[in-house]
Motif scaffolding. Sequence first.
Motif, PDB file in Angstrom:
ATOM      1  N   SER A 392       0.819  -1.211   0.000  1.00  0.00           N
ATOM      2  CA  SER A 392       0.000   0.000   0.000  1.00  0.00           C
ATOM      3  C   SER A 392       0.858   1.268   0.000  1.00  0.00           C
ATOM      4  O   SER A 392       0.327   2.369   0.118  1.00  0.00           O
ATOM      5  N   VAL A 393       2.185   1.115  -0.130  1.00  0.00           N
ATOM      6  CA  VAL A 393       3.074   2.277  -0.202  1.00  0.00           C
ATOM      7  C   VAL A 393       3.829   2.224  -1.520  1.00  0.00           C
ATOM      8  O   VAL A 393       4.010   1.157  -2.114  1.00  0.00           O
ATOM      9  N   PRO A 394       4.285   3.367  -2.031  1.00  0.00           N
ATOM     10  CA  PRO A 394       5.032   3.384  -3.288  1.00  0.00           C
ATOM     11  C   PRO A 394       6.395   2.722  -3.144  1.00  0.00           C
ATOM     12  O   PRO A 394       6.960   2.695  -2.039  1.00  0.00           O
ATOM     13  N   PRO A 395       6.954   2.194  -4.231  1.00  0.00           N
ATOM     14  CA  PRO A 395       8.225   1.461  -4.162  1.00  0.00           C
ATOM     15  C   PRO A 395       9.352   2.190  -3.445  1.00  0.00           C
ATOM     16  O   PRO A 395      10.062   1.555  -2.658  1.00  0.00           O
ATOM     17  N   PRO A 396       9.577   3.502  -3.643  1.00  0.00           N
ATOM     18  CA  PRO A 396      10.701   4.142  -2.953  1.00  0.00           C
ATOM     19  C   PRO A 396      10.553   4.179  -1.433  1.00  0.00           C
ATOM     20  O   PRO A 396      11.506   4.491  -0.729  1.00  0.00           O
ATOM     21  N   SER A 397       9.360   3.851  -0.934  1.00  0.00           N
ATOM     22  CA  SER A 397       9.112   3.959   0.512  1.00  0.00           C
ATOM     23  C   SER A 397       8.903   2.611   1.178  1.00  0.00           C
ATOM     24  O   SER A 397       8.400   2.548   2.294  1.00  0.00           O
ATOM     25  N   PHE A 398       9.271   1.526   0.492  1.00  0.00           N
ATOM     26  CA  PHE A 398       9.051   0.189   1.051  1.00  0.00           C
ATOM     27  C   PHE A 398       9.661   0.043   2.446  1.00  0.00           C
ATOM     28  O   PHE A 398       9.013  -0.383   3.399  1.00  0.00           O
ATOM     29  N   ALA A 399      10.952   0.358   2.553  1.00  0.00           N
ATOM     30  CA  ALA A 399      11.632   0.125   3.827  1.00  0.00           C
ATOM     31  C   ALA A 399      11.101   1.046   4.919  1.00  0.00           C
ATOM     32  O   ALA A 399      10.915   0.632   6.061  1.00  0.00           O
ATOM     33  N   ALA A 400      10.868   2.316   4.589  1.00  0.00           N
ATOM     34  CA  ALA A 400      10.337   3.251   5.583  1.00  0.00           C
ATOM     35  C   ALA A 400       8.959   2.816   6.049  1.00  0.00           C
ATOM     36  O   ALA A 400       8.647   2.834   7.244  1.00  0.00           O
ATOM     37  N   GLY A 401       8.101   2.414   5.099  1.00  0.00           N
ATOM     38  CA  GLY A 401       6.764   1.968   5.467  1.00  0.00           C
ATOM     39  C   GLY A 401       6.794   0.711   6.315  1.00  0.00           C
ATOM     40  O   GLY A 401       6.031   0.574   7.274  1.00  0.00           O
ATOM     41  N   THR A 402       7.685  -0.203   5.958  1.00  0.00           N
ATOM     42  CA  THR A 402       7.807  -1.431   6.741  1.00  0.00           C
ATOM     43  C   THR A 402       8.310  -1.150   8.144  1.00  0.00           C
ATOM     44  O   THR A 402       7.833  -1.728   9.125  1.00  0.00           O
TER      45      THR A 402
END
Length: 479
Positions: A392-402
Amino acid sequence: MILSHSEAEPPVRAPHCLPLLLACGGSFLAFLDVTITNLAVPALARDFGGVDLTSLSWVVTLYTILLAALLAPAGRMADVLGRRRLFAVGVTVFTVASLMAAIAPTFGLLLVARAIQAVGAAALMPASLAFVLADTPAARRGSAIGLWSAAASVAAALGPALGGVLVDAYGWRSLFFVNVPAGALLGWLALRLPTVATTRTRLPDVTGTALLTGGIALLVLGVTQGQSWGWAQSPTLVCLLGGTTAVIVALVRSSRHAEPAVQISLWRSRTYASANVVSALFGAALYASLLLGALFLTEVWHYSELQAGLAMTPGAIASAGVGISVGRLARRPSPRTLTVIGALVLAATSGVLALWLPTEPHFLAVWLPTGLIGGAGMGAVSVGVSSAAAFSVPPPSFAAGTGLNIAARQVGGALGVAVLTVLLAGRAPGGGAAVFAHVYLFCALACLAAAAVGTRLILMAPVPVPATAPAETSLAKGA
């Protein structure tokens, strides 16, 4: 300031399964140490004579507090510095700290080692999921997320079981020695990943990151220690008020900063915001029930640490089985379906234990079936909410969202353990199972709330993550 860096080493072809192996291994190690020390307190009391029970509990609490506080900023660092670099640093720090804990000659040095362990674990977690999302072919990405989620939930569930067995057979130092060879292997495997030219963007807001980390740490500390310090006493109030203020200031700064400590924009997604709420509620029920199970088995059914550990193993096996099975299904259930059904199953098993918890041991009739069913629900929720948060988050924010999502689970876990402490406080020795039933009722209510919020986990479309080299630049533009 924009930093650039090029790694001139020749590319190394790694096995296609290596990123997933690193991801699952890092996730397993980080979460195993959240619960593996639950049954070690009596052994620690014997070795460190003169240290009171409240102080001994910090061996468990300190790791949880720092891991919860550092996960969100670590996620941002993974997006900036790159998954390979952050993973390598994290696993090295974690392994060295584990060795320090295993040979610690004093209780103070043991606590220092546990704190450093948490720093390494916080770096491992966001970087490990980044491997899954960016380095796994699109066709296998769903099953990879299932395995990653299963590794984390199984580690948390297996911690008390493995801890009980190791403490009984080899003593409490073995709890930390087991991390050393595993961490060394993961570090060696990480070096086999390809290295490519990378470009670093600016680091996140340092002040905001410090405020966020310190604020979460103070909040979790205040909630965790509120019962022993007194809820109306100055230390508790300072932690709660100071932590709340620091987090609010960090969030306000993040809403205005070019490189925020927290990506406020992620919460505009209803699915992502709901996934964080589910994670917090799930964490509250999960960690409260795991600690409660260990206490109940040893204090009411009078199991030894070894027996208690073995009795809690079936739930961990069931959790792993669900995580692996979901990933292999030709038509996988949606994250919403997995989360809602899993949470309802957990609520049902906790409700049964709240209503019917015998004071005499009934392993086959009571503990085994509820453990297996509850473990299956645990695995389903873990896979469902992790998938919803990731996609549910854009690819550049995968790690931050996780990182934020896992932090929500840890903060929820600290709240759940605090509720357990409050409900069990002042119980009379040999008072039976009634007071334990109250905690199981709390777990059931938390799971029902998680199921209700889980109905909002609707993904409009899968997040497009390139399965080839461009994924290297879509995630933090770095290895």
